[in-house]
Design an enzyme around this catalytic site. Structure first.
Site, PDB file in Angstrom:
ATOM      1  N   ARG A   1       0.938  -1.287   0.057  1.00  0.00           N
ATOM      2  CA  ARG A   1      -0.113   0.064   0.039  1.00  0.00           C
ATOM      3  C   ARG A   1       1.112   1.328  -0.096  1.00  0.00           C
ATOM      4  O   ARG A   1       0.891   1.972  -1.077  1.00  0.00           O
ATOM      5  CB  ARG A   1      -0.955  -0.171   1.083  1.00  0.00           C
ATOM      6  CG  ARG A   1      -2.104   0.992   1.026  1.00  0.00           C
ATOM      7  CD  ARG A   1      -1.790   2.431   1.587  1.00  0.00           C
ATOM      8  NE  ARG A   1      -1.082   2.566   2.930  1.00  0.00           N
ATOM      9  CZ  ARG A   1      -0.625   3.658   3.216  1.00  0.00           C
ATOM     10  NH1 ARG A   1      -0.374   4.657   2.629  1.00  0.00           N
ATOM     11  NH2 ARG A   1      -0.084   3.469   4.756  1.00  0.00           N
ATOM     12  N   ASP A   2       1.476   1.614   1.149  1.00  0.00           N
ATOM     13  CA  ASP A   2       2.110   2.878   1.169  1.00  0.00           C
ATOM     14  C   ASP A   2       3.403   2.685   0.247  1.00  0.00           C
ATOM     15  O   ASP A   2       4.110   3.706  -0.314  1.00  0.00           O
ATOM     16  CB  ASP A   2       2.814   2.929   2.617  1.00  0.00           C
ATOM     17  CG  ASP A   2       3.087   4.278   3.170  1.00  0.00           C
ATOM     18  OD1 ASP A   2       3.033   5.231   1.976  1.00  0.00           O
ATOM     19  OD2 ASP A   2       3.329   4.676   4.378  1.00  0.00           O
TER      20      ASP A   2
ATOM     21  N   HIS B   1       5.299   4.594  12.674  1.00  0.00           N
ATOM     22  CA  HIS B   1       5.290   4.429  11.175  1.00  0.00           C
ATOM     23  C   HIS B   1       6.417   5.318  10.851  1.00  0.00           C
ATOM     24  O   HIS B   1       6.018   6.701  10.657  1.00  0.00           O
ATOM     25  CB  HIS B   1       3.929   4.708  10.680  1.00  0.00           C
ATOM     26  CG  HIS B   1       3.517   4.844   9.346  1.00  0.00           C
ATOM     27  ND1 HIS B   1       2.957   3.649   8.533  1.00  0.00           N
ATOM     28  CD2 HIS B   1       4.045   5.615   8.229  1.00  0.00           C
ATOM     29  CE1 HIS B   1       3.056   3.970   7.169  1.00  0.00           C
ATOM     30  NE2 HIS B   1       3.752   5.187   7.186  1.00  0.00           N
TER      31      HIS B   1
ATOM     32  N   HIS C   1       8.957   7.091   7.971  1.00  0.00           N
ATOM     33  CA  HIS C   1       9.716   6.991   6.725  1.00  0.00           C
ATOM     34  C   HIS C   1      11.243   7.509   6.920  1.00  0.00           C
ATOM     35  O   HIS C   1      11.483   7.907   8.188  1.00  0.00           O
ATOM     36  CB  HIS C   1       8.852   7.848   5.830  1.00  0.00           C
ATOM     37  CG  HIS C   1       7.560   7.609   5.343  1.00  0.00           C
ATOM     38  ND1 HIS C   1       7.655   7.178   4.151  1.00  0.00           N
ATOM     39  CD2 HIS C   1       6.513   7.623   6.176  1.00  0.00           C
ATOM     40  CE1 HIS C   1       6.162   6.817   4.090  1.00  0.00           C
ATOM     41  NE2 HIS C   1       5.524   6.972   5.221  1.00  0.00           N
TER      42      HIS C   1
ATOM     43  N   CYS D   1       4.854   9.085   0.044  1.00  0.00           N
ATOM     44  CA  CYS D   1       3.392   9.464   0.100  1.00  0.00           C
ATOM     45  C   CYS D   1       3.298  10.347  -0.995  1.00  0.00           C
ATOM     46  O   CYS D   1       3.847  11.423  -1.162  1.00  0.00           O
ATOM     47  CB  CYS D   1       3.326   9.994   1.576  1.00  0.00           C
ATOM     48  SG  CYS D   1       1.509  10.712   1.549  1.00  0.00           S
TER      49      CYS D   1
ATOM     50  N   ASN E   1       9.382   4.003   3.292  1.00  0.00           N
ATOM     51  CA  ASN E   1       9.238   3.713   4.726  1.00  0.00           C
ATOM     52  C   ASN E   1      10.402   2.985   5.167  1.00  0.00           C
ATOM     53  O   ASN E   1      11.095   2.777   4.458  1.00  0.00           O
ATOM     54  CB  ASN E   1       8.028   2.516   4.902  1.00  0.00           C
ATOM     55  CG  ASN E   1       6.803   3.224   4.481  1.00  0.00           C
ATOM     56  OD1 ASN E   1       6.399   3.274   3.493  1.00  0.00           O
ATOM     57  ND2 ASN E   1       5.850   3.713   5.539  1.00  0.00           N
TER      58      ASN E   1
END
Ligand code: HMG
Ligand code: MG
Length: 307
Positions: free
Chosen positions: A20-21, A213, A215, A246, A255
């Site tokens: 996803r990310d 979370h 990055h 993002c 990430n």
């Protein structure tokens, strides 16, 4: 070599966000069949929580516009939790129609990012989430609440901690089962992480509902993770091969790479259930589909060793 350190958890739950990310911000859009195979390989490497996709507006994130096609291909993977991102009622309806049993809403600690990412003010976005979370909980769907820009924002600079705490408490009060503290642009440093975790605890948000979370824009993600582990956090988000960024925060890079995380955790004797060799092979395979090498140091080191 395994050398444990004191004061750390025995086991960490890795919340894998590469599909996803990671893929939402890769230049190359990957076909749904390849995404499904990626998720299957991640599961085979031992990851048990794999964020699969997002039910957002396809124009906002074209890389994930195939959510309806992809999700049914993986929904029955045994023993794997497959959360999906949901920004509003429409997203919830789409996810529930396909049998999703875990969703994530995503809030921002800042006005600027709420506007850029969700086209709403911060309070408007919380008002959108409230009925979404309620309906999800009524159906026994597990809900994660992300809070982005917890440490810094590209438009607003440093973010006051009380602003982060306000959004965390609002999501908790709505009924979110867990929260994930997002360092969307990777500016956090370990003292800052500890200050936020301490404040959240003081404000009644327990560590056992918090994930981190990070990055890795400034190379701080592992140091920040270590600080969070020492504080008692046991859920860490990362993306296989360090994919991602993002799309609505241009300075965000990928990430924390799952392989880099696993290397550190296993070196500390912390269990993850992940087979690092299989995971690295998966990232090398995905890098070929994206036509760019993995930015993960561990992937590079381990894959060069085999050649
Ligand atoms: P909007 O333009 O304000 O939408 O976008 P709207 O509510 O005004 O609706 C406009 C049209 O979009 C309508 O269609 C809706 O039906 C449709 P029309 O009636 O005009 O034909 N629509 C949708 N279609 C499909 N799925 C939906 C949906 N919602 C409305 N869910 C919206 C608002 C929230 C939709 C938009 O801003 C959006 O999709 N944003 C998503 C952005 C995003 O995915 N960002 C990346 C994820 S967040 C992240 O990466 C950070 C994180 O990793 C943590 C960290 O690092 O900090 C989680
Ligand atoms: Mg992110």
């Amino acid at each position: 070599m395994v050398v444990p350190a004191t004061g750390l958890p025995a086991r960490v739950r890795i919340y894998e966000v590469g599909a996803r990310d990671g893929l939402q911000n890769e230049k190359r859009t990957v076909p749904a069949e390849i995404k499904a195979e990626f998720i299957r390989r991640l599961a085979a490497a031992g990851l048990t929580t794999i964020e699969a996709t997002s039910f957002v507006h396809p124009k906002w994130v074209p890389q994930l516009a195939d959510a309806e096609q992809l999700f049914p291909m993986v929904v029955d993977l045994p023993g794997v939790a497959l959360p999906v991102l949901v920004p509003n009622q429409r997203g919830l309806d789409r996810a529930l129609a396909l049998g999703a049993d875990r969703i994530a809403v995503f809030a921002s600690a800042t006005e600027s990012f709420a506007k850029a990412n969700l086209n709403r003010t911060l309070d408007e976005s919380l008002a959108v989430f409230e009925p979404v979370v309620r309906q999800a909980k009524d159906r026994d769907v597990h809900v994660r609440g992300y809070v982005s820009m917890c440490f810094g924002d590209p438009w607003e600079g440093p973010v006051p901690l009380h602003q982060v705490a306000r959004v965390c408490k609002a999501l908790r009060d709505m009924g979110c089962d867990e929260l994930s503290l997002g360092d969307t642009i990777g500016v956090a440093t370990p003292g800052h992480v500890l200050e936020l975790l301490n404040l959240l605890n003081e404000e009644g948000v327990p560590t056992n509902m918090l994930g981190v979370h990070f990055h890795d824009t400034y190379g701080q993600a592992l140091a920040n993770t270590y600080a969070a582990l020492e504080h008692g956090v046991t859920t860490v988000d990362s993306s296989a091969g360090g994919l991602g960024g993002c799309p609505y925060a241009k300075s965000a890079t990928g990430n924390l790479a799952t392989e880099d995380l696993v290397w550190m955790l296993h070196g500390l004797g912390i269990q993850t259930g992940v087979d690092l060799g299989r995971l690295t092979a998966t990232s090398v395979w995905m890098a070929a589909h994206l036509d760019r090498p993995s930015p993960s140091r561990t992937v590079r080191a381990l894959s060069h060793k085999d050649q």
